[in-house]
Design a protein around this motif. Structure first.
Motif, short mmCIF file in Angstrom:
data_model
loop_
_atom_site.label_atom_id
_atom_site.label_comp_id
_atom_site.label_asym_id
_atom_site.label_seq_id
_atom_site.Cartn_x
_atom_site.Cartn_y
_atom_site.Cartn_z
N SER A 89 -27.02 53.55 -78.98
CA SER A 89 -25.76 52.79 -78.97
C SER A 89 -24.50 53.59 -79.31
O SER A 89 -23.41 53.02 -79.31
N HIS A 90 -24.63 54.90 -79.59
CA HIS A 90 -23.43 55.60 -80.06
C HIS A 90 -22.86 56.54 -78.99
O HIS A 90 -23.53 57.48 -78.55
N VAL A 91 -21.61 56.28 -78.61
CA VAL A 91 -20.96 57.00 -77.52
C VAL A 91 -20.98 58.51 -77.75
O VAL A 91 -21.31 59.30 -76.84
N THR A 138 -22.43 45.32 -73.51
CA THR A 138 -21.16 45.74 -74.10
C THR A 138 -19.99 45.61 -73.13
O THR A 138 -20.19 45.63 -71.90
N GLU A 140 -17.98 47.95 -72.74
CA GLU A 140 -17.70 49.31 -72.25
C GLU A 140 -18.11 49.51 -70.80
O GLU A 140 -17.67 50.47 -70.15
N TYR A 164 -23.17 56.67 -72.31
CA TYR A 164 -23.65 55.42 -72.94
C TYR A 164 -23.30 54.22 -72.07
O TYR A 164 -24.15 53.41 -71.74
N ASN A 193 -16.39 45.50 -79.65
CA ASN A 193 -16.84 46.23 -80.85
C ASN A 193 -17.18 45.29 -82.00
O ASN A 193 -16.33 44.51 -82.42
N GLU A 202 -22.28 55.92 -88.63
CA GLU A 202 -21.71 56.89 -87.68
C GLU A 202 -20.58 56.21 -86.90
O GLU A 202 -19.78 56.88 -86.25
N LYS A 203 -20.50 54.87 -86.99
CA LYS A 203 -19.48 54.11 -86.27
C LYS A 203 -18.20 54.06 -87.12
O LYS A 203 -18.27 54.15 -88.35
N LEU A 204 -17.06 53.90 -86.45
CA LEU A 204 -15.77 54.10 -87.12
C LEU A 204 -15.64 53.40 -88.48
O LEU A 204 -15.28 54.05 -89.48
N PRO A 219 -11.83 61.06 -90.15
CA PRO A 219 -11.51 61.66 -88.85
C PRO A 219 -10.99 60.64 -87.85
O PRO A 219 -11.65 59.65 -87.56
N TYR A 221 -9.76 60.32 -84.01
CA TYR A 221 -9.79 61.04 -82.74
C TYR A 221 -8.43 60.93 -82.02
O TYR A 221 -7.87 59.83 -81.92
N ARG A 228 -9.37 48.85 -79.70
CA ARG A 228 -10.64 48.14 -79.57
C ARG A 228 -10.42 46.69 -79.97
O ARG A 228 -9.54 46.39 -80.78
N ASN A 263 -7.05 52.22 -83.65
CA ASN A 263 -7.91 52.84 -84.67
C ASN A 263 -7.11 53.16 -85.92
O ASN A 263 -7.61 53.02 -87.05
N ARG A 296 -12.23 62.48 -78.53
CA ARG A 296 -13.53 62.29 -77.86
C ARG A 296 -13.34 62.56 -76.37
O ARG A 296 -12.40 62.00 -75.77
N HIS A 299 -12.36 59.64 -73.71
CA HIS A 299 -12.14 58.53 -74.65
C HIS A 299 -11.42 57.34 -73.99
O HIS A 299 -10.27 57.46 -73.58
O1 TDX Z 1 -14.97 59.29 -86.48
C1 TDX Z 1 -14.49 58.54 -85.61
N1 TDX Z 1 -13.13 58.56 -85.38
C2 TDX Z 1 -12.53 57.81 -84.43
O2 TDX Z 1 -11.30 57.87 -84.24
C3 TDX Z 1 -15.29 57.64 -84.82
C4 TDX Z 1 -16.78 57.57 -85.04
C5 TDX Z 1 -14.66 56.86 -83.88
N2 TDX Z 1 -13.34 56.96 -83.67
C6 TDX Z 1 -12.70 56.10 -82.64
C7 TDX Z 1 -13.37 56.11 -81.29
C8 TDX Z 1 -13.13 54.70 -80.79
O3 TDX Z 1 -11.86 54.61 -80.17
O4 TDX Z 1 -12.82 54.75 -83.12
C9 TDX Z 1 -13.12 53.84 -82.07
C10 TDX Z 1 -14.44 53.16 -82.35
O5 TDX Z 1 -15.45 54.14 -82.23
P1 TDX Z 1 -17.01 53.78 -82.43
O6 TDX Z 1 -17.20 53.10 -83.74
O7 TDX Z 1 -17.80 55.01 -82.14
O8 TDX Z 1 -17.22 52.65 -81.31
P2 TDX Z 1 -16.99 52.67 -79.72
O9 TDX Z 1 -17.08 54.03 -79.16
O10 TDX Z 1 -15.73 51.89 -79.44
O11 TDX Z 1 -18.29 51.83 -79.24
C11 TDX Z 1 -18.75 50.68 -80.01
O12 TDX Z 1 -18.37 49.48 -79.39
C12 TDX Z 1 -19.03 49.10 -78.20
C13 TDX Z 1 -20.26 50.73 -80.20
O13 TDX Z 1 -20.64 51.98 -80.77
C14 TDX Z 1 -21.00 50.50 -78.91
O14 TDX Z 1 -22.41 50.44 -79.14
C15 TDX Z 1 -20.53 49.19 -78.32
O15 TDX Z 1 -21.12 49.00 -77.07
#
Ligand code: TDX
Ligand code: NAD
Length: 357
Positions: A89-91, A138, A140, A164, A193, A202-204, A219, A221, A228, A263, A296, A299
């Motif tokens: 599930s993690h991009v 999702t 996405e 993903y 989300n 590991e998710k934001l 962090p 990005y 989201r 974010n 990312r 992204h």
């Molecule tokens: O360290 C980070 N810094 C950051 O800026 C991380 C981990 C993420 N981000 C950003 C990337 C995205 O724009 O935050 C946003 C959210 O990131 P994630 O938590 O990795 O979620 P996302 O990529 O949006 O995907 C999530 O939502 C849809 C889930 O992980 C998926 O499983 C779901 O399908």
């Protein structure tokens, strides 16, 4: 229809474990939930430890791609519905290595569909007409929006951008094809989300909370302005239950939080909550830990969900707003430090706490 005997796949993960808790707490009568989970790095049976001696709940360690095992479970327990949460599930991980995503999300889902179809065909007419295969997907799959674009509808063409998202889009197409070609009674949800208790850090949102408490960088990005649409996980569980019970066979339902947020706004809100609930010892704000890092690759800029269909057809609407949901989430992580430590010390096969690699 009220479903009593269900097979949940991926129920040791974030949303699956919240769903099982929701299902068992809602259904006080006789019911049976089988939780089939491979226990990858993201799976944690501890998430459901309060049900370990509840005879309505059974954990099975296994792969959705194991057709012999799944066929046996379906038959032995006379399963009425399969809810497929199991996935990579993690991009960011899909950018590092796409293959596990195609193994589970595509091949795994295909094998699960095949096994479900054989079982469904063996059922007497009434049981067969009530059987459901609900696939959890999702937003996405729809790709990325600009700030002016209208929100994703169920009819928006798929345009997945990450490996993903491509694997989830492929699985959604497979589910659609099994309904169209074989008549399998399927349902699909495409949700935005999620956040809330038991999300893997590991998710934001959990990553920011735990890094802040450990005095590590937060962090962000790129420019942090990616948007989201956040939904509290309990609201997603209610939506899935409504779709299972009343959704129209063969259809897909978008699920969203009406909570489009950058974010940066998420990180700022989390820092403010932590400043209030667990102030830093040095007297400074957690905001000082914000760090812009490399973006990312690929992204997606913005996701937005139009959930009119589920709202009108099934009367579902999110109950939690982002402010209260984030507060509950921060409070949960603050009161479950052991759960977090166990994961951060044992479950990370790589450093995912320091930013995008
Ligand atoms: O360290 C980070 N810094 C950051 O800026 C991380 C981990 C993420 N981000 C950003 C990337 C995205 O724009 O935050 C946003 C959210 O990131 P994630 O938590 O990795 O979620 P996302 O990529 O949006 O995907 C999530 O939502 C849809 C889930 O992980 C998926 O499983 C779901 O399908
Ligand atoms: P997660 O990574 O927390 O959990 C996934 C679970 O699936 C883990 O317990 C893992 O062990 C299990 N699993 C992986 N491969 C398996 C296999 N081959 N067989 C059996 N079990 C396996 O994921 P999550 O965030 O809970 O997401 C659940 C589902 O919801 C996924 O399908 C995801 O695409 C979808 N989804 C997630 C979000 C979100 O924001 N997290 C939003 C919309 C949709």
């Amino acid at each position: 229809m009220f479903y009593q005997k269900v097979l949940v796949t991926g129920g040791a993960g974030f949303i699956g474990s919240n769903f099982i808790r929701h299902f068992l707490n809602q259904n006080k009568g006789p019911s049976k939930v089988l939780n089939l989970d491979l226990l990858t790095y993201a799976g944690n049976p501890e998430n459901l430890k309060e049900f370990s001696s509840d005879n309505r709940y059974q954990f099975i360690h296994g792969d959705i791609a194991d057709q012999t095992l799944v066929a046996k479970l379906l038959k032995e327990h006379q399963i009425q519905a399969i809810l497929n949460f199991a996935a990579e599930s993690h991009v960011d991980r899909s950018i590092d290595s796409a293959e596990p995503f195609f193994q589970t999300n595509v091949i795994g889902t295909l094998r699960l569909l095949e096994t479900a179809r054989t079982y469904w065909k063996s059922l007497p007419p009434k049981e067969a007409s009530e059987f459901r295969f609900l696939h959890v997907s999702t937003d996405e799959v729809y790709g990325s929006l600009s700030s002016e674009d209208p929100a994703f509808q169920e009819t928006t063409p798929f345009a997945p951008n990450s490996p993903y998202a491509a694997s989830k889009a492929a699985s959604d197409h497979l589910v659609r094809s099994f309904h169209h070609t074989h008549g399998l009674p399927t349902l699909t949800t495409n949700c935005s989300n999620n956040y809330g208790p038991y999300q893997f850090p590991e998710k934001l949102i959990p990553l920011v909370i735990l890094n802040a408490l450990d005095e590590k960088n937060l962090p962000i990005y790129g420019d942090g302005k990616n948007i989201r649409d956040w939904l509290f996980v309990e609201d997603h569980c209610v939506a899935i239950t409504s779709v299972l019970q009343e959704g129209k066979v063969g259809e897909t339902y978008n699920v969203g939080g009406k909570a489009e947020t950058t974010n940066l706004q998420i990180v700022d809100t989390l820092c403010a909550l932590l400043d209030e609930l667990q102030p830093r010892q040095n007297g400074k704000s957690y905001l000082d830990l914000k760090t812009f890092v490399k973006d990312r690759p690929g992204h997606d800029r913005r996701y937005s969900i139009n959930f009119e269909k589920i709202h009108h057809q099934l009367k579902w609407t999110p109950q939690e707003n982002l402010a209260t949901g984030l507060r509950k989430t921060v409070q949960w992580y603050l009161s479950h430090r052991e759960w977090c430590t166990q994961i951060t010390e044992t479950k990370y096969s790589r450093d995912r706490l320091g930013g995008n690699h």
